[in-house]
Motif scaffolding. Structure first.
Motif, PDB file in Angstrom:
ATOM      1  N   HIS A  45       0.740  -1.116  -0.175  1.00 31.96           N
ATOM      2  CA  HIS A  45       0.007   0.026  -0.096  1.00 31.96           C
ATOM      3  C   HIS A  45       0.747   1.206   0.157  1.00 31.96           C
ATOM      4  N   GLN A  71       2.023   5.039   0.592  1.00 34.80           N
ATOM      5  CA  GLN A  71       1.450   6.146   1.543  1.00 34.80           C
ATOM      6  C   GLN A  71       2.488   6.887   2.004  1.00 34.80           C
ATOM      7  N   VAL A 100       3.263   9.269   5.748  1.00 35.53           N
ATOM      8  CA  VAL A 100       2.956   9.563   6.977  1.00 35.53           C
ATOM      9  C   VAL A 100       3.928  10.538   7.564  1.00 35.53           C
ATOM     10  N   SER A 157       6.191   5.026   1.861  1.00 40.81           N
ATOM     11  CA  SER A 157       6.404   3.315   1.773  1.00 40.81           C
ATOM     12  C   SER A 157       7.311   2.842   0.630  1.00 40.81           C
ATOM     13  N   ILE A 166       0.701  10.931  -4.802  1.00 40.04           N
ATOM     14  CA  ILE A 166       0.446  10.316  -3.485  1.00 40.04           C
ATOM     15  C   ILE A 166       0.708  11.449  -2.340  1.00 40.04           C
ATOM     16  N   GLY A 170      -0.156  12.893   1.934  1.00 40.39           N
ATOM     17  CA  GLY A 170      -0.116  12.634   3.214  1.00 40.39           C
ATOM     18  C   GLY A 170      -1.707  13.148   3.840  1.00 40.39           C
ATOM     19  N   GLN A 171      -1.557  12.890   5.080  1.00 47.54           N
ATOM     20  CA  GLN A 171      -2.724  13.590   5.882  1.00 47.54           C
ATOM     21  C   GLN A 171      -2.534  14.675   6.539  1.00 47.54           C
TER      22      GLN A 171
END
Length: 120
Positions: free
Chosen positions: A1, A3, A5, A25, A110, A112-113
Motif C-alpha cells: 500500500h 502511503q 505518513v 512506503s 501520493i 499525506g494526511q
C-alpha cells in the motif's frame, strides 16, 4: 500500500524550530511539502528530487526552511527555523514517482494526511 505518513508537528514559540518528517512506503522521484491554513489555498513550500536536491522554495520560507531526504529510510524532512506565527498551518507531504509539479498539489499522485504546526 503506497502511503506517506507525516509527523513532527506541534506548538512552538516564534523564533523556535521544528523538524517535520514524512515516511514513505517507497522511494519516489519527487517529494514535496505543502501547507494550508483553513480558508486559504494550499501553498507549496518546497520540493526535493530523489537524492535530496531541492528544486523549489516558496519565497516566504527561503533562508528559514530546509528540505532534506534520507533515501535509506525513505524519509523526507522539513527543517524549520526562525518560525513565525504566519507559519502556522497544516503541513502536508506529497510525492510522485515520475515528475515534480512544484507548487501544484493536484499534480502529485501520493499525498499525506498532514501534521499541524502552531507558532505563537
Amino acid at each position: 500500500h503506497v502511503q506517506l505518513v507525516e509527523s513532527g508537528g506541534g506548538s512552538v514559540q516564534a523564533g523556535g524550530s521544528l523538524r517535520l518528517s514524512c515516511v514513505a512506503s517507497e522511494n519516489f522521484y519527487c517529494m514535496a511539502w505543502f501547507r494550508q491554513v483553513p480558508g486559504e489555498e494550499r501553498e507549496g513550500v518546497t520540493t526535493s528530487l530523489s537524492g535530496g536536491k531541492s528544486t523549489y522554495y516558496a519565497d516566504s520560507v527561503k533562508g528559514r526552511f530546509t528540505i532534506s531526504q534520507d533515501s535509506a529510510k525513505n524519509t523526507l524532512y522539513l527543517h524549520m527555523n526562525s518560525l513565525k506565527p504566519e507559519d502556522t498551518a497544516m503541513y502536508y507531504c506529497a510525492a510522485d514517482p515520475w515528475s515534480c509539479y512544484g507548487g501544484d498539489w493536484a499534480g502529485y499522485k501520493i499525498r499525506g494526511q498532514g501534521t499541524q504546526v502552531t507558532v505563537s
